[in-house]
Design an enzyme around this catalytic site. Structure first.
Site, PDB file in Angstrom:
ATOM      1  CG  HIS A 131      -0.245   0.069   2.530  1.00 50.44           C
ATOM      2  ND1 HIS A 131      -1.110   0.042   3.794  1.00 50.44           N
ATOM      3  CD2 HIS A 131       0.999  -0.355   2.944  1.00 50.44           C
ATOM      4  CE1 HIS A 131      -0.180  -0.189   4.705  1.00 50.44           C
ATOM      5  NE2 HIS A 131       1.025  -0.441   4.332  1.00 50.44           N
ATOM      6  CG  HIS A 132       3.659   2.081   2.545  1.00 51.91           C
ATOM      7  ND1 HIS A 132       3.031   2.817   3.136  1.00 51.91           N
ATOM      8  CD2 HIS A 132       4.199   0.934   3.403  1.00 51.91           C
ATOM      9  CE1 HIS A 132       2.633   2.287   4.428  1.00 51.91           C
ATOM     10  NE2 HIS A 132       3.393   1.020   4.581  1.00 51.91           N
ATOM     11  N   GLY A 133       3.378   1.803  -2.255  1.00 54.35           N
ATOM     12  CA  GLY A 133       3.972   2.130  -3.449  1.00 54.35           C
ATOM     13  C   GLY A 133       3.405   3.132  -4.223  1.00 54.35           C
ATOM     14  CG  ASP A 173       1.774   6.357   2.546  1.00 53.35           C
ATOM     15  OD1 ASP A 173       1.585   5.150   2.156  1.00 53.35           O
ATOM     16  OD2 ASP A 173       2.894   6.785   2.659  1.00 53.35           O
TER      17      ASP A 173
END
Ligand SMILES: [Zn+2]
Length: 371
Positions: A131-133, A173
């Protein structure tokens, strides 16, 4: 009723971010092996994740970045310029043998999960959840953003009312930012306050498209359930989404070495059961989680819940053998408690619900319901 499907890949068994990296531990393969040992994963339910094509990846990622990832895999090194610009080989995002293929397979798996659920159904895709990519760079051990690519696939196939719920210890994020201001996807994140990436404050609404619940250290099962019952489920019920994607990172479990939350996996299992009731399409992803015993047991138990299987109080010998074969070099791995080998479900970790947690639940509604 469409049978639940499990999207996995053998690449996770052979691939590691390197011996000293938190992602040195086997996670998806442990989950898959446990599900098979329990008799929960017939061949008909298992789908090998395809590798996403470059064209697929360009739906979210920039061509320069995808080329840099391919170059890093081919060369097994990065130039100073690529490292500085794309954060490959920097910030805990190592150059490793499958640095392009593995994230591309995770992305292919989550996009396939979206396709397989187009007419309804449930998919568990524990290799997903990065989910941070970012569109143009790696971040937080994530090279590509497979949740975003899966959500975009649902949108491209015609859905327009989706909820993304993220219970990883870290704020989701990259997904929130991808759908900033986009009323079609409501992103909800429950994560540890004050932890990297330090975004996702309670007032952070991403232009109305997000709700954030930054919980204090030590968050217990009772507090987590309070947030679910008083805020998250209410938000989702009001919205009546066509589809839910759940990022079920296992780093909010008490045994995790990177975060300081105190959940038992009962928290995860209750969320999965609730999400199953709230939309006709559900895709469950993995995410963080750096204790292989805690991660494997949690994600395997999730597959059990998705299939309405009874979780045994004591694991049968083949499943116990899967867990006994793991090695875990962190301090906790030197003296592992017996229940890491013999159970899937943790003992509950109930406790007082602190006022701060009650306030978080109330704040989610202070400007009314999200569009
Ligand atoms: Zn995490």
């Amino acid at each position: 009723m469409i049978r639940a499907r499990y999207i996995g890949s053998e690449i996770y068994r052979r691939s590691s971010y390197g011996p000293k990296h938190p992602l040195a531990v086997p996670r998806v393969s442990t989950c898959t092996d446990l599900c098979r040992a329990l008799g929960w994963l017939p061949e008909a339910a298992y789908v090998e994740a395809p590798m996403a094509s470059v064209a697929d990846l360009l739906r979210f990622h920039t061509a320069d970045y995808v080329e840099a990832l391919q170059r890093a895999e081919a060369m097994q090194s990065v130039s100073d310029a690529d490292r500085a610009r794309f954060r490959i080989g920097a910030d805990g995002n190592p150059v490793y043998r499958e640095v392009f293929r593995r994230p591309a397979i995770s992305a292919g798996g989550v996009m396939l999960a979206a396709e397989l659920t187009l007419d309804g159904g449930v998919v568990h895709c524990p290799g997903g959840g990065t989910h941070h990519g970012r569109p143009d760079r790696a971040a937080g051990f994530c090279f590509l953003n497979d949740p975003v690519l899966g959500l975009l696939r649902w949108l491209d196939l015609g859905l327009d009312n989706i909820v993304y719920l993220d219970i990883d210890a870290h704020h989701g994020d990259g997904v929130q930012d991808a759908f900033h201001d986009d009323g079609r996807v409501l992103t909800i994140s429950v994560h540890e306050a004050g932890r990297w990436p330090f975004t996702g404050s309670a007032g952070d609404r991403a232009g109305g498209a997000a709700r954030n619940f930054p919980v204090p250290q030590g968050c217990n099962d009772s507090e987590f359930r309070w947030l679910m019952d008083h805020a998250v489920v209410r938000l989702i019920e009001a919205r009546q989404p066509q589809a839910i994607m759940l990022q079920a990172g296992a780093d909010a479990l008490e045994e995790d070495p990177l975060a300081k939350l105190s959940l038992s996996n009962n928290a995860h299992l209750a969320v999965v059961a609730a999400m199953k009731r709230l939309a006709p399409r559900l895709v469950v992803l993995g995410g963080g989680g750096y204790n292989p015993f805690a991660v494997g047991r949690c994600w395997a138990a999730i597959w059990g819940v998705l299939n309405d299987a009874a979780i045994p109080d004591r694991l049968p010998p083949p499943a116990e053998r899967v867990l006994r074969a793991l090695s875990y070099s962190r301090a906790a791995g030197r003296n592992p408690p017996e229940h890491w080998f013999t159970t899937l479900r943790d003992a509950p970790r109930e406790g007082p619900v602190r006022p701060l947690v009650r306030e978080l639940a109330e704040r989610a509604f202070e400007e009314g319901l999200p569009a």
